[in-house]
Design a protein around this motif. Structure first.
Motif, PDB file in Angstrom:
ATOM      1  N   ASP A  99     -11.603   6.376   4.875  1.00 49.51           N
ATOM      2  CA  ASP A  99     -10.520   5.561   4.322  1.00 49.51           C
ATOM      3  C   ASP A  99     -10.797   5.106   2.894  1.00 49.51           C
ATOM      4  O   ASP A  99      -9.871   4.866   2.120  1.00 49.51           O
ATOM      5  CB  ASP A  99     -10.256   4.339   5.215  1.00 49.51           C
ATOM      6  N   SER A 148      -2.502   7.074  -0.720  1.00 46.74           N
ATOM      7  CA  SER A 148      -2.350   5.822   0.017  1.00 46.74           C
ATOM      8  C   SER A 148      -3.276   5.876   1.224  1.00 46.74           C
ATOM      9  O   SER A 148      -4.016   6.843   1.411  1.00 46.74           O
ATOM     10  CB  SER A 148      -0.893   5.638   0.464  1.00 46.74           C
ATOM     11  N   ARG A 149      -3.232   4.856   2.043  1.00 50.19           N
ATOM     12  CA  ARG A 149      -4.093   4.836   3.230  1.00 50.19           C
ATOM     13  C   ARG A 149      -3.726   5.936   4.221  1.00 50.19           C
ATOM     14  O   ARG A 149      -4.580   6.428   4.959  1.00 50.19           O
ATOM     15  CB  ARG A 149      -4.000   3.479   3.926  1.00 50.19           C
ATOM     16  N   GLU A 150      -2.464   6.345   4.221  1.00 46.70           N
ATOM     17  CA  GLU A 150      -2.003   7.313   5.213  1.00 46.70           C
ATOM     18  C   GLU A 150      -1.833   8.719   4.665  1.00 46.70           C
ATOM     19  O   GLU A 150      -2.004   9.691   5.405  1.00 46.70           O
ATOM     20  CB  GLU A 150      -0.674   6.847   5.816  1.00 46.70           C
TER      21      GLU A 150
END
Length: 561
Positions: A325, A361-363
């Motif tokens: 992450d 982004s995180r996703e």
């Protein structure tokens, strides 16, 4: 114009390969699309400045287009080359031979790996020999053969390489396959080793080492073939420039040749004394886990969507690995993308695509690629992907060229850059102007250059760059070239210009951004040269727009081409 024609021919190849119906693709639409993507090149090229020269260029371009189209629609099917199995501009690293390269086109089927390299120049001499391949092109196919064999671990008999001569108008003679010769391959490896030996000599030697290498280069003109006049003339020109230099100028030149070579070497190999992975070679010299722990890898990615409706191709990857992450990637950075299903898949045994990180982004992660790919098999067969950092050599090549430009500069300019002549600036009356106006006044009065140095957050862009742009623009008698090293810094400069002139929409901002949408923030894409060109009705109207626009913003790499 021959360079422009070469780039245009490659654009024709890309567009025809990607098209669903290549036989229905028209020259006029494809040429106009190319013009909109490279407006500055078409508008500024002196060889095609007049209408007559431009019409002649168009005639040559049309011939190239029709020849490439004929090869794709007739010769490729005859050779069993399936467009759905072709990949445009795949890249590879070969650790075995020390090569990295990008092919124009690669076709893979169960029987063979077929390489096609496009050449838009004159046919090899003699032109009537329809099977002839120029020696330098034969060498290039040899390098690509070795690279492909080592990456895919296949025998040489399964790799074929061809040159597509797009200037030939006789059907059936454009696509010429090169035979593999062990003697040629040995000579290629020997030249590669000599290059590495010279690089090591420069890096580990002194100024005298560089001077001796140049002397060895001069000596080659005595043994060069009589037909190699271009080579001998360039060497003699280079030699004459160095002969008129002072000892200090030569010392400066040689020392910076060594410095740039050292920096390029470190970019490729990394600093061996540095503990974490660094340099391009870390992609295979370090363990994947080590690079992941250094936050230099995005992995376990799956393809969420592929969008090729615009000028380029965008792939959105989903980030599936919880332990990945936090990473050391920024939007706008160049990167390499490759399939990685397990630990056996590496950059050394998989096909690589090169692009730029558009969003993260995180996703999700979005990567933009210059070339669209009709071959969806490559993406469908590989559910998991990895992204790693990339690096370019072009900026270092520009540094070498700039050093030679320094030697060609006027004597007073060379003295200024060497510190033998002090920069000139008239005395400024002490009227105790408030900060930062006191510094702005001194900078405006400088006749040669003025340095403003400060750590991050001290207002170099938001205050000083903005105010200096305002002041110079108010003079109304000159143009401004505003440069930065990174695209992010150029975005900040665009923001400063918007703030300086109160820009709220594209019609209120009078500057041009040189670069591509791959590396430009969305807020400033309307000022990109290629987007401005779409509103021009012809070349002359675009020239007028460029002449009237007094501010040009760019990275150093983009402005150097």
């Amino acid at each position: 114009s021959y360079l422009l024609l070469g780039n245009l021919a490659n654009f024709f190849l890309d567009e025809l390969i990607f098209a669903q119906q290549p036989d229905e693709v028209s020259f006029d639409e494809t040429f106009l699309k190319s013009f909109r993507q490279s407006p500055f090149e078409y508008t500024s090229c002196r060889d095609i400045a007049t209408d007559e020269d431009f019409r002649d260029f168009m005639r040559k371009a049309r011939t190239q287009f029709e020849n490439i189209k004929r090869v794709i629609t007739e010769d490729f099917p005859r050779r069993g080359i399936n467009l759905h199995q072709c990949t445009l501009e795949p890249s590879f690293f070969s650790e075995r031979y020390g090569f990295q390269g990008r092919l124009d086109l690669l076709h893979i089927n169960k029987k063979a790996y077929e390489i096609v390299e496009l050449k838009s120049g004159k046919l090899p001499y003699p032109a009537y020999d329809t099977g002839k391949i120029a020696l330098n092109h034969e060498v290039q196919t040899g390098v690509y053969r070795l690279m492909t064999e080592s990456v895919f671990d296949v025998p040489s008999r399964r790799v074929e390489a061809a040159i597509l001569y797009s200037s030939g108008s006789i059907p059936g003679t454009n696509l010429r396959f090169a035979a593999g010769f062990q003697q040629l391959e040995k000579e290629i490896i020997n030249v590669r080793n000599l290059i590495i030996a010279n690089e090591h000599a420069i890096i580990n030697g002194n100024n005298q080492t560089v001077a001796q290498l140049f002397q060895a280069l001069y000596d080659t003109t005595g043994t060069a073939q009589k037909s190699a006049t271009f080579y001998t003339q360039r060497i003699e020109q280079f030699k004459s420039v160095l002969q008129q230099c002072t000892p200090m100028e030569l010392s400066y030149f040689y020392r910076y040749i060594r410095f740039v070579s050292q920096e390029l070497y470190l970019q490729k190999t990394g600093d061996v004394e540095y503990e974490s992975p660094a340099g391009v070679a870390s992609l295979w010299n370090s363990d994947f886990t080590e690079r992941a722990e250094a936050l230099d890898v995005l992995y376990g990615l799956s393809i969420e969507s592929i969008d090729d409706s615009g000028n380029d191709m965008k792939i959105v990857f989903r980030r599936n690995h919880a332990g990945n992450d936090v990473v050391n990637f920024r939007e706008g950075e160049i990167c390499i993308v490759y399939p990685r299903q397990d630990e056996q898949d590496t950059v050394l045994n998989r096909q690589i695509l090169k692009g730029a990180l558009a969003a993260i982004s995180r996703e999700f992660v979005e990567v933009r690629f210059r070339n669209k790919q009709r071959n969806r098999t490559f993406f469908n067969e590989n559910p998991l992907w990895a992204i790693e950092h990339d690096a370019l050599d072009t900026s270092y090549n520009s540094m070498y060229k700039s050093l030679f430009d320094f030697l060609n500069a006027e004597k007073q300019q060379r003295d200024l850059l060497l510190g033998l002549r002090a920069p000139q600036a008239p005395a400024i009356p002490e009227n105790k102007l408030p900060y930062p106006e006191s510094i702005i006044r001194k900078a405006m009065a400088a006749e040669d250059y003025f340095l403003i140095i400060g750590p991050p957050g001290t207002g170099k862009t938001s205050i000083f760059a903005r105010r200096l742009i305002e002041e110079f623009y108010a003079k109304e008698n000159g143009n401004m070239l505003v440069l930065a090293y990174t695209n992010r810094a150029v975005d900040e400069l665009c923001e400063a210009i918007n703030a300086a002139f109160g820009c709220k929409d594209e019609n209120s901002c009078n500057y041009i951004r040189v670069g591509s949408e791959l590396s430009c923030a969305e807020a400033y894409q309307d000022r990109l040269l290629q987007n401005i060109s779409e509103k021009a009705s012809n070349r002359e109207s675009l020239r007028t727009t460029i002449r009237k626009t007094r501010i040009v913003v760019s990275t150093l790499a983009s402005i150097n081409g």
